[in-house]
Design an enzyme around this catalytic site. Structure first.
Site, PDB file in Angstrom:
ATOM      1  N   HIS A  70      -2.593   7.432  -4.217  1.00 43.86           N
ATOM      2  CA  HIS A  70      -2.729   6.204  -3.435  1.00 43.86           C
ATOM      3  C   HIS A  70      -2.720   5.020  -4.386  1.00 43.86           C
ATOM      4  O   HIS A  70      -3.287   5.088  -5.479  1.00 43.86           O
ATOM      5  CB  HIS A  70      -4.040   6.218  -2.648  1.00 43.86           C
ATOM      6  CG  HIS A  70      -4.516   4.861  -2.238  1.00 43.86           C
ATOM      7  ND1 HIS A  70      -5.516   4.175  -2.927  1.00 43.86           N
ATOM      8  CD2 HIS A  70      -4.123   4.034  -1.242  1.00 43.86           C
ATOM      9  CE1 HIS A  70      -5.720   3.007  -2.355  1.00 43.86           C
ATOM     10  NE2 HIS A  70      -4.888   2.886  -1.334  1.00 43.86           N
ATOM     11  N   HIS A 126     -21.280  10.982   3.086  1.00 42.34           N
ATOM     12  CA  HIS A 126     -21.791  11.982   4.030  1.00 42.34           C
ATOM     13  C   HIS A 126     -21.540  13.406   3.550  1.00 42.34           C
ATOM     14  O   HIS A 126     -22.157  14.344   4.055  1.00 42.34           O
ATOM     15  CB  HIS A 126     -21.168  11.767   5.419  1.00 42.34           C
ATOM     16  CG  HIS A 126     -19.685  11.943   5.473  1.00 42.34           C
ATOM     17  ND1 HIS A 126     -18.808  11.004   4.987  1.00 42.34           N
ATOM     18  CD2 HIS A 126     -18.921  12.965   5.946  1.00 42.34           C
ATOM     19  CE1 HIS A 126     -17.566  11.420   5.171  1.00 42.34           C
ATOM     20  NE2 HIS A 126     -17.605  12.608   5.747  1.00 42.34           N
ATOM     21  N   SER A 132       0.847  -1.184   0.000  1.00 38.73           N
ATOM     22  CA  SER A 132       0.000   0.000   0.000  1.00 38.73           C
ATOM     23  C   SER A 132       0.884   1.235   0.000  1.00 38.73           C
ATOM     24  O   SER A 132       1.835   1.327   0.780  1.00 38.73           O
ATOM     25  CB  SER A 132      -0.911   0.004   1.232  1.00 38.73           C
ATOM     26  OG  SER A 132      -1.748   1.137   1.227  1.00 38.73           O
ATOM     27  N   GLY A 137      -6.210  -6.436  14.029  1.00 35.89           N
ATOM     28  CA  GLY A 137      -5.151  -6.232  15.011  1.00 35.89           C
ATOM     29  C   GLY A 137      -3.814  -5.916  14.399  1.00 35.89           C
ATOM     30  O   GLY A 137      -2.764  -6.299  14.925  1.00 35.89           O
ATOM     31  N   GLY A 138      -3.829  -5.203  13.284  1.00 35.13           N
ATOM     32  CA  GLY A 138      -2.587  -4.835  12.608  1.00 35.13           C
ATOM     33  C   GLY A 138      -1.828  -3.751  13.341  1.00 35.13           C
ATOM     34  O   GLY A 138      -2.268  -3.214  14.365  1.00 35.13           O
ATOM     35  N   ARG A 139      -0.691  -3.399  12.782  1.00 28.67           N
ATOM     36  CA  ARG A 139       0.170  -2.379  13.394  1.00 28.67           C
ATOM     37  C   ARG A 139      -0.405  -0.988  13.091  1.00 28.67           C
ATOM     38  O   ARG A 139      -0.426  -0.547  11.944  1.00 28.67           O
ATOM     39  CB  ARG A 139       1.586  -2.497  12.837  1.00 28.67           C
ATOM     40  CG  ARG A 139       2.601  -1.548  13.470  1.00 28.67           C
ATOM     41  CD  ARG A 139       4.002  -1.870  12.959  1.00 28.67           C
ATOM     42  NE  ARG A 139       5.009  -1.068  13.619  1.00 28.67           N
ATOM     43  CZ  ARG A 139       5.540   0.043  13.098  1.00 28.67           C
ATOM     44  NH1 ARG A 139       5.132   0.479  11.906  1.00 28.67           N
ATOM     45  NH2 ARG A 139       6.470   0.719  13.749  1.00 28.67           N
ATOM     46  N   HIS A 161       2.021  12.132  -0.104  1.00 30.16           N
ATOM     47  CA  HIS A 161       1.479  13.475   0.061  1.00 30.16           C
ATOM     48  C   HIS A 161       2.564  14.497  -0.292  1.00 30.16           C
ATOM     49  O   HIS A 161       3.499  14.707   0.484  1.00 30.16           O
ATOM     50  CB  HIS A 161       1.031  13.703   1.508  1.00 30.16           C
ATOM     51  CG  HIS A 161      -0.150  12.892   1.931  1.00 30.16           C
ATOM     52  ND1 HIS A 161      -1.417  13.124   1.453  1.00 30.16           N
ATOM     53  CD2 HIS A 161      -0.244  11.850   2.805  1.00 30.16           C
ATOM     54  CE1 HIS A 161      -2.263  12.266   2.015  1.00 30.16           C
ATOM     55  NE2 HIS A 161      -1.581  11.484   2.831  1.00 30.16           N
ATOM     56  N   ARG A 216      -3.044  -6.281  -3.584  1.00 27.47           N
ATOM     57  CA  ARG A 216      -3.133  -7.215  -2.465  1.00 27.47           C
ATOM     58  C   ARG A 216      -3.645  -8.580  -2.934  1.00 27.47           C
ATOM     59  O   ARG A 216      -4.295  -8.706  -3.968  1.00 27.47           O
ATOM     60  CB  ARG A 216      -4.050  -6.667  -1.376  1.00 27.47           C
ATOM     61  CG  ARG A 216      -5.457  -6.340  -1.873  1.00 27.47           C
ATOM     62  CD  ARG A 216      -6.276  -5.615  -0.813  1.00 27.47           C
ATOM     63  NE  ARG A 216      -7.610  -5.294  -1.304  1.00 27.47           N
ATOM     64  CZ  ARG A 216      -7.925  -4.173  -1.937  1.00 27.47           C
ATOM     65  NH1 ARG A 216      -6.997  -3.266  -2.159  1.00 27.47           N
ATOM     66  NH2 ARG A 216      -9.166  -3.960  -2.345  1.00 27.47           N
TER      67      ARG A 216
END
Length: 308
Positions: free
Chosen positions: A110, A180, A96, A263-265, A100, A114
């Site tokens: 971006h 939104h 990934s 539960g990734g970093r 910026h 995967r």
């Protein structure tokens, strides 16, 4: 729909090489940017390598991340469209990238590629799929940049079916949309998920086409805009629009949600967030300004390739 362990390792090797190639290309472009590399492990299984860029002349902040994680229970973000895989064990790997730029006339970009493999608990055969894509988020729009970006996206799809680019462009336009706000995040690109068309070799070849196209599509654009003159009000608008980027990633982005739910970093997952952001109450651009042009001409779906 099965694949061998050697095929999975081939995907892993490609992803690690892609991470390294993009790091080399960005470092060659921005020789001032500081680079930090972190190897990390995940208690439930797997780990990754996070590469962060910061304080550069061209890139104010960036991340080029590789992860290869496994677990006993696919998170909800990965099973929302595939309820038959609820409770399945999994292995997920990918690269990934979020960059910026410092200059507000250079767009944020971006990209993600995967691979997933899931083993249902009911004894059904394992399933696999690829996903990813790339999209562009300008703060000040240039039609020639948008055309070049989408031509590259179209070219990455050409040998895999003439209808593939239009389908994945539409998917991207619909995915990177802030419901939104009733507002697009940027000018899109291509996006795909649950992709296994044509079998493993074909699907993997398409993933590689997307991954290999991204740096050659993006880096010339940012290099061309990196020295564009700007004033503080341009930087202020960049910070404001970056707020939309934050909102999308924290509310809608499936990759962010998957990382947090599995539960990734956290430091690696949130590397996509920009370094400086502002929010303004009830702000709207003045009619006839460069800022208004972004909303009127760029933050809506357009057939950039067809129009050109």
């Amino acid at each position: 729909m099965d694949e061998s362990q050697s095929e999975i390792e081939t995907v892993r090797t490609y992803l690690l090489d892609l991470q390294n190639r993009i790091l080399v290309a960005t470092s060659d472009l921005d020789t001032v940017a500081e680079v930090r590399k972190d190897e990390w492990e995940r208690s439930e299984g797997g780990g990754g390598r996070t590469v962060s860029l910061y304080k550069g002349k061209i890139f104010e902040k960036g991340g080029i991340n590789f992860s290869d994680v496994s677990g006993t229970n696919l998170p909800p973000s990965a099973t929302a469209n595939r309820p038959e895989l609820v409770g399945a064990s999994f292995r997920a790997m990918g690269v990934s990238i979020v960059l910026h730029p410092e200059n507000p006339f250079a767009p944020t970009s971006h990209a993600n590629v995967r691979f997933f493999r899931a083993q249902p608990k009911n004894g059904a055969p394992a399933v696999w799929w690829f996903g990813g894509g790339f999209d562009l988020t300008p703060y000040y729009g240039f039609e020639e940049d948008a055309i070049a970006w989408h031509r590259a996206a179209s070219d990455s799809c050409k040998t895999f079916g003439e209808n593939l680019y239009p389908r994945l462009k539409k998917w991207c336009d619909e995915y990177f949309f802030l419901k939104h706000r009733n507002e697009a995040r940027g000018i899109g690109g291509i996006f795909f998920d649950d992709f296994s068309e044509g079998g493993f070799d074909n699907a993997f070849a398409f993933l590689k086409s997307v991954g290999d196209t991204y740096p050659s599509a993006y880096l010339p654009i940012v290099e061309n805009r990196a020295n564009h003159p700007f004033e503080e009000h341009h930087k202020d608008f960049q910070r404001y629009r970056r707020g939309r980027y934050v909102e999308f990633n924290l509310v809608y982005d499936r990759g962010t949600l998957f990382g947090l739910q599995s539960g990734g970093r956290v430091e690696s997952i949130l590397m996509s967030l920009p370094p400086e952001v502002i929010w303004k109450y009830e702000w709207h651009p003045e009619t006839g300004t460069e800022e208004a042009k972004l909303y009127e001409k760029f933050l809506r779906p357009r057939d950039w390739v067809g129009e050109s």
